[in-house]
Design a protein around this motif. Structure first.
Motif, PDB file in Angstrom:
ATOM      1  N   ARG A  73       0.819  -1.221   0.000  1.00  0.00           N
ATOM      2  CA  ARG A  73       0.000   0.000   0.000  1.00  0.00           C
ATOM      3  C   ARG A  73       0.848   1.265   0.000  1.00  0.00           C
ATOM      4  O   ARG A  73       0.347   2.351  -0.256  1.00  0.00           O
ATOM      5  CB  ARG A  73      -0.916   0.031   1.230  1.00  0.00           C
ATOM      6  N   SER A  74       2.140   1.139   0.312  1.00  0.00           N
ATOM      7  CA  SER A  74       2.992   2.330   0.420  1.00  0.00           C
ATOM      8  C   SER A  74       3.561   2.766  -0.922  1.00  0.00           C
ATOM      9  O   SER A  74       4.190   3.811  -1.017  1.00  0.00           O
ATOM     10  CB  SER A  74       4.157   2.051   1.374  1.00  0.00           C
ATOM     11  N   GLN A  75       3.346   1.969  -1.966  1.00  0.00           N
ATOM     12  CA  GLN A  75       3.923   2.293  -3.269  1.00  0.00           C
ATOM     13  C   GLN A  75       3.553   3.700  -3.712  1.00  0.00           C
ATOM     14  O   GLN A  75       2.418   4.131  -3.550  1.00  0.00           O
ATOM     15  CB  GLN A  75       3.420   1.299  -4.315  1.00  0.00           C
ATOM     16  N   GLY A  76       4.513   4.395  -4.267  1.00  0.00           N
ATOM     17  CA  GLY A  76       4.248   5.733  -4.778  1.00  0.00           C
ATOM     18  C   GLY A  76       4.307   6.809  -3.718  1.00  0.00           C
ATOM     19  O   GLY A  76       4.195   7.986  -4.035  1.00  0.00           O
ATOM     20  N   SER A  77       4.471   6.423  -2.460  1.00  0.00           N
ATOM     21  CA  SER A  77       4.518   7.415  -1.381  1.00  0.00           C
ATOM     22  C   SER A  77       5.939   7.532  -0.852  1.00  0.00           C
ATOM     23  O   SER A  77       6.772   6.644  -1.044  1.00  0.00           O
ATOM     24  CB  SER A  77       3.571   7.005  -0.246  1.00  0.00           C
ATOM     25  N   GLU A  78       6.212   8.634  -0.185  1.00  0.00           N
ATOM     26  CA  GLU A  78       7.512   8.866   0.429  1.00  0.00           C
ATOM     27  C   GLU A  78       7.258   9.501   1.790  1.00  0.00           C
ATOM     28  O   GLU A  78       6.358  10.337   1.916  1.00  0.00           O
ATOM     29  CB  GLU A  78       8.335   9.796  -0.467  1.00  0.00           C
ATOM     30  N   TYR A  79       8.034   9.117   2.784  1.00  0.00           N
ATOM     31  CA  TYR A  79       7.823   9.592   4.156  1.00  0.00           C
ATOM     32  C   TYR A  79       9.174  10.013   4.732  1.00  0.00           C
ATOM     33  O   TYR A  79      10.211   9.417   4.402  1.00  0.00           O
ATOM     34  CB  TYR A  79       7.234   8.475   5.022  1.00  0.00           C
ATOM     35  N   PRO A  80       9.185  10.998   5.629  1.00  0.00           N
ATOM     36  CA  PRO A  80      10.450  11.345   6.273  1.00  0.00           C
ATOM     37  C   PRO A  80      11.116  10.148   6.941  1.00  0.00           C
ATOM     38  O   PRO A  80      12.326   9.969   6.865  1.00  0.00           O
ATOM     39  CB  PRO A  80      10.031  12.404   7.306  1.00  0.00           C
ATOM     40  N   CYS A  81      10.288   9.305   7.592  1.00  0.00           N
ATOM     41  CA  CYS A  81      10.824   8.139   8.307  1.00  0.00           C
ATOM     42  C   CYS A  81       9.914   6.942   8.104  1.00  0.00           C
ATOM     43  O   CYS A  81       8.691   7.075   8.163  1.00  0.00           O
ATOM     44  CB  CYS A  81      10.926   8.466   9.803  1.00  0.00           C
ATOM     45  N   VAL A  82      10.515   5.774   7.854  1.00  0.00           N
ATOM     46  CA  VAL A  82       9.724   4.546   7.847  1.00  0.00           C
ATOM     47  C   VAL A  82      10.256   3.585   8.906  1.00  0.00           C
ATOM     48  O   VAL A  82      11.463   3.496   9.143  1.00  0.00           O
ATOM     49  CB  VAL A  82       9.681   3.840   6.465  1.00  0.00           C
ATOM     50  N   VAL A  83       9.316   2.908   9.549  1.00  0.00           N
ATOM     51  CA  VAL A  83       9.636   1.862  10.520  1.00  0.00           C
ATOM     52  C   VAL A  83       9.107   0.546   9.950  1.00  0.00           C
ATOM     53  O   VAL A  83       7.928   0.465   9.585  1.00  0.00           O
ATOM     54  CB  VAL A  83       9.008   2.158  11.893  1.00  0.00           C
ATOM     55  N   ILE A  84       9.976  -0.451   9.855  1.00  0.00           N
ATOM     56  CA  ILE A  84       9.614  -1.706   9.182  1.00  0.00           C
ATOM     57  C   ILE A  84       9.719  -2.858  10.175  1.00  0.00           C
ATOM     58  O   ILE A  84      10.822  -3.305  10.506  1.00  0.00           O
ATOM     59  CB  ILE A  84      10.543  -1.973   7.977  1.00  0.00           C
ATOM     60  N   PRO A  85       8.577  -3.357  10.694  1.00  0.00           N
ATOM     61  CA  PRO A  85       8.619  -4.559  11.527  1.00  0.00           C
ATOM     62  C   PRO A  85       8.790  -5.774  10.612  1.00  0.00           C
ATOM     63  O   PRO A  85       8.009  -5.966   9.679  1.00  0.00           O
ATOM     64  CB  PRO A  85       7.247  -4.564  12.214  1.00  0.00           C
ATOM     65  N   ILE A  86       9.787  -6.569  10.864  1.00  0.00           N
ATOM     66  CA  ILE A  86      10.071  -7.696   9.963  1.00  0.00           C
ATOM     67  C   ILE A  86      10.345  -8.944  10.800  1.00  0.00           C
ATOM     68  O   ILE A  86      11.292  -8.979  11.596  1.00  0.00           O
ATOM     69  CB  ILE A  86      11.225  -7.339   8.997  1.00  0.00           C
ATOM     70  N   THR A  87       9.466  -9.939  10.663  1.00  0.00           N
ATOM     71  CA  THR A  87       9.532 -11.126  11.520  1.00  0.00           C
ATOM     72  C   THR A  87       9.428 -12.393  10.677  1.00  0.00           C
ATOM     73  O   THR A  87       8.965 -12.359   9.532  1.00  0.00           O
ATOM     74  CB  THR A  87       8.372 -11.130  12.537  1.00  0.00           C
ATOM     75  N   THR A  88       9.823 -13.496  11.268  1.00  0.00           N
ATOM     76  CA  THR A  88       9.756 -14.778  10.549  1.00  0.00           C
ATOM     77  C   THR A  88       8.313 -15.242  10.362  1.00  0.00           C
ATOM     78  O   THR A  88       8.050 -16.127   9.556  1.00  0.00           O
ATOM     79  CB  THR A  88      10.556 -15.855  11.308  1.00  0.00           C
ATOM     80  N   SER A  89       7.348 -14.632  11.076  1.00  0.00           N
ATOM     81  CA  SER A  89       5.943 -15.021  10.883  1.00  0.00           C
ATOM     82  C   SER A  89       5.437 -14.595   9.503  1.00  0.00           C
ATOM     83  O   SER A  89       4.435 -15.099   9.019  1.00  0.00           O
ATOM     84  CB  SER A  89       5.060 -14.417  11.979  1.00  0.00           C
ATOM     85  N   ALA A  90       6.160 -13.662   8.849  1.00  0.00           N
ATOM     86  CA  ALA A  90       5.781 -13.235   7.491  1.00  0.00           C
ATOM     87  C   ALA A  90       6.649 -13.937   6.440  1.00  0.00           C
ATOM     88  O   ALA A  90       6.840 -13.436   5.338  1.00  0.00           O
ATOM     89  CB  ALA A  90       5.950 -11.721   7.373  1.00  0.00           C
ATOM     90  N   TRP A  91       7.143 -15.131   6.776  1.00  0.00           N
ATOM     91  CA  TRP A  91       8.177 -15.834   5.990  1.00  0.00           C
ATOM     92  C   TRP A  91       7.860 -15.888   4.493  1.00  0.00           C
ATOM     93  O   TRP A  91       8.707 -15.610   3.646  1.00  0.00           O
ATOM     94  CB  TRP A  91       8.353 -17.240   6.554  1.00  0.00           C
ATOM     95  N   MET A  92       6.616 -16.245   4.139  1.00  0.00           N
ATOM     96  CA  MET A  92       6.258 -16.434   2.725  1.00  0.00           C
ATOM     97  C   MET A  92       6.269 -15.116   1.948  1.00  0.00           C
ATOM     98  O   MET A  92       6.363 -15.111   0.727  1.00  0.00           O
ATOM     99  CB  MET A  92       4.879 -17.086   2.595  1.00  0.00           C
TER     100      MET A  92
END
Length: 735
Positions: free
Chosen positions: A666-685
């Motif tokens: 959903r973030s495509q085409g947007s730009e933000y001063p800061c992004v925070v990316i939670p990244i876990t093995t539960s999203a493995w696929m």
């Protein structure tokens, strides 16, 4: 009697719904407090399917008594219906809850004070008498009367729909679509709902069809299922499916024989419900939904016609002295173009269609600015567009020329038709479109149809990002079609090399691990436990980043999650971030819809195109902040990132979701001063290189990763999955 029962433990409880503690909008599971009239503030906890019920309603609940080891006595709800309250207090709460448009708490107090126990009878039988109430004039009386009648009509339809398993929110939408014809359509043509009613897909329509007795092997069902299978494929980005794959998927979904699916597919082709084409010799035939087939043919044809046009709306660049032009540009900007950039400038101003691609820090923005400056110097009519409001704003700031979203530029109307097309083209000599990686087939076709012969089109984007959310991969297909002129910028400029965000984006894109130590603008908070990642993400957004960098957690920080679901998915994070940033406060109005609560100050995003909203429509992905909420008027106001105030009726709140956290897609085409990316093995696929690369490249200044090093390694080393089923490049090559 607040409750009654039988020897089997089945019971009926009546009471007023005081508040909803928890609601899951997907399953309908709800935990709520009900006042059964026992007094002393003693509220009964009820659990079960209550989705659609609103605080203030009097309910008749059917179910069983139970006990929870932690929370004690509960009533387990199997089903419920609404009943009109019979006490003054109940009537006041019912009318003041916002269920009837035009009546808020203050007016409810006045009505009940004036009419007492007869208040509801007056509204039902002699609504004109409301004018006796101080402060109620003819206009509001008329509004209340109309709202009451609609509520009654909806309730009648709802009784039938609840009997066949439809939730209240979907029932209201069905009623608004078909009005008095609702029950007939559901009984006789349930599969129409999947096409006509937003939020109802084939699966919901199929449940309804079974409830009203349509056979499992009915051709009506199988044909609808084939179209649903193709629709699902388009949701995954495909423009078509090979025939054998389509039949196999439809058999799995419908649980009928492949012979029956094949027979119904042939009938659908004959009825022009789908299109069958032999695209590649020796391969299975391609099966398209009609809109995607027409759009692909049209887009390929329009690109070919533009390239071959004898007309040129910027003829001066065919004979320009490039040495002088580039020297003028150097003096004007104080910067010399790199050879790749110079090639792109020449290409855009001499070719009718050109593609410019490259990663962050490679000078795409400066190249675009240079092209626009030269075109404006020759008095060319320049239009700038991007798929999202944020991207359009950024393009305008970069070039000093107004930019619009593609939707607004084309003035898309209800139904999706554009005010500008082949018969009424845009008045433009040079059209520049940014963030083309997120341009899907249908929108790209609408845009190119509106370009007049002889105009130049420059399509700019990063092909290594995620492809569009909608069907197609237009940018990749254009780069794969040899007739389309293109330049790929590869040189990272010295200033960009100082940015950890830029250097790590290129490391990720090349399959190497990002550097997460010793950089001032790229951080990792390592945490392997998924639940702990969610809590840490909230702390980073709400406390640590504002404290260290002075950034506003709502305006300047965007959480980008790989998935919507899961303990660290966008759905859960939105609930936690709302609690931290926009908590409930006494006297602060709020509105619950499904499993969400909306409050003033909430960051929200639109999740469907609505051509009837705002000045020129509100489109999927539009972000804004809730600035007003009126229980009395049943409206919520959003200030969008395009600086427009848009009103939503409470019944339309399923078009909005919270946007403290959004998916990376959903973030495509947007730009933000800061992004925070939670990244876990539960999203493995979901963990793939272009997903993480897209997330990182959304940041202007600062990236914070929160989560597992193992998950980051998995994302970086996993190339994106196979190509989508599209034939645009093939059609351009063979045109």
């Amino acid at each position: 009697m607040p409750g009654s029962g039988d020897s089997l433990g089945y019971a009926v409880v009546e009471g007023s719904l005081e508040r909803i503690t928890y609601a899951n909008e997907e399953t309908g599971y709800t935990v709520a407090k009900v006042d059964t009239g026992r007094g002393a503030g003693d509220l009964l906890t009820v659990v079960g399917s209550l989705l659609g019920a609103q605080p203030g309603e009097s309910l008749r609940l059917r179910g069983r008594w139970g006990s929870h080891p932690q929370y004690g006595k509960q009533f387990l709800v199997d089903s419920y219906s609404t009943v009109l309250p019979a006490t003054v207090q109940g009537i006041r709460r019912y009318l003041g809850s916002g269920l009837v448009k035009g009546i808020g708490p203050r007016i409810a107090d006045r009505i009940v004070e004036h009419f007492g126990l007869t208040a509801l009878d007056v509204i039902e039988t002699d609504v004109g008498r409301l004018i006796e109430v101080p402060g109620l004039g003819p206009k509001r009386t008329k509004l209340i009367a109309a709202a009451w009648e609609e509520q009654k009509a909806i309730k009648e339809v709802m009784l039938f729909l609840q009997g066949v398993g439809v939730s209240t929110s979907l029932g209201v939408r069905i009623y608004k679509t078909y009005r008095d014809d609702s029950i007939r359509v559901v009984k006789e043509e349930p599969y129409r709902l999947a096409a006509d009613v937003w939020g109802i897909g084939f699966k919901t329509a199929d449940v309804l069809a079974q409830a009203v007795g349509i056979p499992h092997d009915s051709p009506q069902r199988v044909k609808a299922g084939i179209q649903y299978t193709l629709s699902q494929a388009s949701d995954d980005g495909n423009c078509f499916l090979p025939q054998d794959e389509l039949i196999a998927k439809a058999v799995e979904i419908l649980e009928v024989s492949s012979v029956l699916v094949g027979d119904c597919l042939r009938e659908l082709v004959a009825e022009e419900g789908v299109v069958r084409e032999e695209l590649f010799e020796g391969d299975p035939a391609a099966i398209y939904l009609v809109p995607f087939y027409r759009a692909e043919i049209s887009l390929a044809g329009q690109l070919t016609r533009l390239l071959a046009s004898d007309v040129d709306r910027m003829p001066s660049f065919a004979s320009v002295d490039w040495g002088k032009a580039l020297e003028w540009l150097r003096r004007s900007t104080g910067t010399t173009l790199a050879p790749e950039q110079e090639q792109a400038v020449r290409l855009a101003l001499t070719e009718k269609v050109a593609v410019l691609t490259g990663g962050p820090g490679c000078g795409k923005s400066f190249t675009v600015r240079s092209i626009v400056m030269l075109a404006k110097a020759k008095n060319a009519k320049v239009l700038l567009a991007a798929p999202t409001g944020r991207a359009a704003k950024r393009l305008a700031e970069l070039t000093g020329v107004d930019a619009a979203t593609v939707h607004r530029m084309l003035e898309l109307k209800p139904g999706g038709d554009a005010a500008y097309d082949r018969d009424r083209p845009l008045d433009v000599d040079l059209l520049v479109v940014d963030e083309v990686s997120m341009l899907d087939l249908l929108l790209a076709n609408k845009l190119l149809k509106a370009v007049p012969p002889g105009a130049h089109v420059l399509l700019v984007g990063d092909v290594d990002q995620l492809p569009s959310v909608g069907a197609g991969e237009v940018l990749r297909d254009l780069l794969a079609a040899e007739p389309i002129p293109r330049v790929r910028l590869t040189q990272i400029f010295r200033q960009a090399q100082q940015s950890g965000v830029v250097t790590n984006a290129h490391l990720i894109n090349s399959g190497r691990q990002p550097v997460t130590d010793g950089l001032p603008d790229f951080f990792l908070f390592a945490q392997d436990d998924t639940d702990a990642v969610a809590a840490l993400t909230v702390d980073v957004v709400a406390n640590r980043i504002p404290r260290k960098f002075g950034l506003d957690p709502r305006r300047d920080v965007q959480v980008l999650a790989p998935m919507h679901r899961g303990p660290a998915g966008a759905g859960t994070l939105n609930t936690l971030l709302q609690e931290a940033l926009t908590p409930a406060k006494p006297g602060l109005p709020e509105r619950r819809f499904g499993g969400r609560v909306f409050r003033v100050g909430d960051k929200v995003t639109q999740i469907r195109n609505n051509y009837d909203k705002g000045v020129a429509g509100v489109f999927n992905g539009t972000v804004g902040v809730v600035t007003g909420l009126s229980v009395e008027e049943q409206t919520l106001t959003v200030r969008t990132d395009e600086d427009e105030d848009v009103d939503y009726e409470f019944g339309e709140l399923d078009e909005l979701v919270h946007a403290y956290a959004i998916t990376i897609h959903r973030s495509q085409g947007s730009e933000y001063p800061c992004v925070v990316i939670p990244i876990t093995t539960s999203a493995w696929m979901m963990l793939q290189r272009n997903l993480l690369y897209t997330a990182v490249t959304r940041a202007k200044k600062l990236v914070v990763l929160v989560g597992s090093r193992r998950a980051i390694h998995q994302a970086v080393r996993t190339p994106s999955t196979g190509r989508r089923y599209t034939a645009l490049a093939h059609r351009i090559r063979t045109a």
